[in-house]
Scaffold this motif. Structure first.
Motif, short mmCIF file in Angstrom:
data_model
loop_
_atom_site.label_atom_id
_atom_site.label_comp_id
_atom_site.label_asym_id
_atom_site.label_seq_id
_atom_site.Cartn_x
_atom_site.Cartn_y
_atom_site.Cartn_z
N ASN A 132 0.84 -1.19 0.00
CA ASN A 132 0.00 0.00 0.00
C ASN A 132 0.88 1.25 0.00
N VAL A 133 1.11 1.80 -1.19
CA VAL A 133 1.93 3.00 -1.31
C VAL A 133 1.11 4.22 -1.69
N GLY A 134 -0.21 4.05 -1.90
CA GLY A 134 -1.07 5.17 -2.28
C GLY A 134 -2.49 4.70 -2.51
N VAL A 135 -3.32 5.59 -3.03
CA VAL A 135 -4.72 5.26 -3.25
C VAL A 135 -4.92 4.51 -4.55
N GLY A 251 6.75 13.12 -9.95
CA GLY A 251 5.39 13.55 -10.26
C GLY A 251 5.13 15.02 -10.06
N SER A 252 6.14 15.80 -9.70
CA SER A 252 5.96 17.24 -9.54
C SER A 252 5.83 17.96 -10.87
N ALA A 271 5.91 7.05 -5.92
CA ALA A 271 5.54 8.47 -5.93
C ALA A 271 4.27 8.73 -6.72
N PHE A 272 3.87 7.78 -7.57
CA PHE A 272 2.70 7.97 -8.42
C PHE A 272 1.47 7.26 -7.88
N GLY A 273 1.56 6.72 -6.67
CA GLY A 273 0.42 6.07 -6.05
C GLY A 273 -0.67 7.04 -5.64
N GLU A 278 -1.97 7.12 -13.11
CA GLU A 278 -0.51 7.05 -12.87
C GLU A 278 0.27 6.91 -14.17
N ASP A 279 -0.30 6.24 -15.17
CA ASP A 279 0.41 6.03 -16.44
C ASP A 279 0.66 7.35 -17.14
#
Length: 467
Positions: A132-135, A251-252, A271-273, A278-279
């Motif tokens: 679980n690294v993000g939503v 992702g900034s 970082a893209f979670g 994300e793609d």
């Protein structure tokens, strides 16, 4: 005192001038759209009507770079066995496959084990369990395979995609040499992507409209935008990139020469979670943060479309318009003005005003020409014309429905910030970031009657952003 007659004449002249300017602007915009449409059609012919075999397809393992193929899985996706087997049959000497499921009860596991037993010579791994690294559930699914991959080049393919045997070799060709071997002064290719080509596995109205959309207008504009290459435009159904590049972005979307206060410290896939798309964000990060570029392979990502209902299609489009609105606002607001119905009506009014051409003459010519170009794009992607007879007519009727639905769907989508994805409701934040709303999703507001209540669960896989 001001003469009322003179004032009225002045206002009339200003109105006439404004009408003239708007009419001319409409014709200029119509010309721009036709330029993009013909550019997309030309690139489809050039890129897909001849697909040469790559020298890497017959090269020994010692002379080709290794590739780690990662496929996120959840449940029995449409055409799953054939989709997965297509990656076991690549004409390439050095690759491994990671097949990722969330838990040991996943229904995809028997198929995965059967394929591994059928192809013992292929270096394939099963990854069970997520981090679980993000939503974003797809990023959570991919993370373990991303870390365990033996090779720098990663090929991430959705579970509803199948590819031709020569796709990997041609994609590695397009990606080019590693950073240390790239020619100086040229922007290196950091990502290779594949245009989706939809095919129905079950005859349903939503699936027919989706097929007509992806194989004509979507592909045409996708290829045109990538040919102009003023910015990143990537669909994430099948993407090839280097882990070493992804480890340098966060992702900034700010160049590394710019020190951004408060920017995310984490880099790489995790970082893209925080993004739903994300793609698209990975592609944009490679473009903007590292000043690298993309290339479209001469292969298509064959997208199996299952039993998609009419409402499924509508809410799928609503979902991604709302995501794009928070990522590329201006382009999303302009979207209705790129579609055949609205631009055709506006152009017919302009021509009526400028040269007196009746709309009943212009509009049939306009729609016929638009359809002709779209069908030519289909022919290039498919490798053959659309079959005549009943198949041709059903496709064209679906195409017409898609064209007529674009403005109503856009109007519904533009006024909301929540989406339902895989049975859960999300709130979209700035730049495409999302957060869970805390309860299971249902389509909100005044459209919540029986016809519209069906949720977006026709495909419980991981669906990427479509531009």
């Amino acid at each position: 005192m001001t003469d009322p007659l003179t004032s009225t004449e002045g206002n009339g002249q200003q109105t006439s001038t404004l009408k003239l300017v708007l009419a001319i602007a409409c014709l200029v915009w119509y010309g721009v759209l036709w330029f993009l449409g013909l550019l997309g059609c030309f690139n489809a012919r050039k890129r897909y009507r001849l697909r040469p075999r790559s020298p890497l397809a017959s090269a020994p393992a010692s002379s080709v770079p290794g590739v780690s193929i990662i496929r996120p899985l959840k449940g029995l996706d449409v055409n799953l066995y054939e989709n997965l087997e297509s990656t076991f049959c690549q004409e390439y000497a050095k690759y491994e496959i990671f097949l990722c499921v969330g838990d040991d009860q996943d229904q995809a596991l028997p198929i995965v084990r059967e394929l591994i037993a059928k192809h013992p010579a292929v270096n394939a791994h099963i990854i069970i369990g997520e981090e679980n690294v993000g939503v974003n559930p797809k990023v959570n699914n991919l993370t373990r395979a991303y870390r365990e991959a033996a090779y720098d080049i990663l090929w991430v393919i959705d579970s509803n995609i199948s590819v031709d045997p020569g796709t990997l070799a041609r994609s590695v060709d397009a990606l080019g040499p590693p950073p240390t071997a790239s020619p100086s002064g040229r922007r290196r290719i950091a990502l290779v992507h594949h245009v989706p080509f939809a095919f129905m596995t079950e005859p349903s109205l939503g699936a027919r409209i989706e097929e007509a959309f992806l194989n004509t207008n979507h592909a045409k504009m996708y290829l045109a935008i990538n040919a102009v290459a003023v910015d990143s435009c990537v669909v994430g159904k099948s993407n090839l990139y280097r882990r070493s590049d992804l480890e340098r972005v966060d992702g900034s979307l700010k160049p590394h020469t710019v020190n951004v206060a408060g920017s995310p410290s984490e880099r790489g896939l995790a970082a893209f979670g925080r993004f739903l798309a994300e793609d698209n964000m990975i592609a944009s990060a490679l473009w903007h943060e590292l000043d690298l570029r993309h290339d479209v392979s001469c292969d298509v990502a064959r997208n199996a479309v299952g039993n998609m209902s009419f409402s499924d299609y509508i809410w799928r489009r609503v979902r991604w318009i709302r995501v794009r609105k928070h990522m590329v606002l201006v382009a999303t607001l302009m979207e209705p003005l790129t579609e055949s119905v609205l631009v055709g009506i506006l152009t017919s009014i302009a021509l009526k005003y400028l040269v007196g051409l009746p709309p009943w003459i212009f509009l049939p010519l306009h729609f016929s020409a638009w359809l002709f170009v779209d069908l030519d794009v289909y022919t290039s992607l498919a490798g053959h014309p659309l079959p005549s007879g009943r198949v041709w007519w059903s496709f064209v009727v679906a195409w017409m429905l898609r064209e007529c639905l674009t403005l109503p769907i856009w109007l519904v989508a533009i006024w909301g910030n929540t989406i339902v994805w895989r049975g859960r409701e999300y709130v979209i934040l700035r730049n495409g970031e999302v957060q869970k709303s805390g309860h299971n999703g249902g389509h909100p507001g005044w459209l919540q009657w029986k016809f519209w209540r069906k949720r977006d669960t026709v495909n419980d896989g991981y669906e990427p952003l479509e531009l």
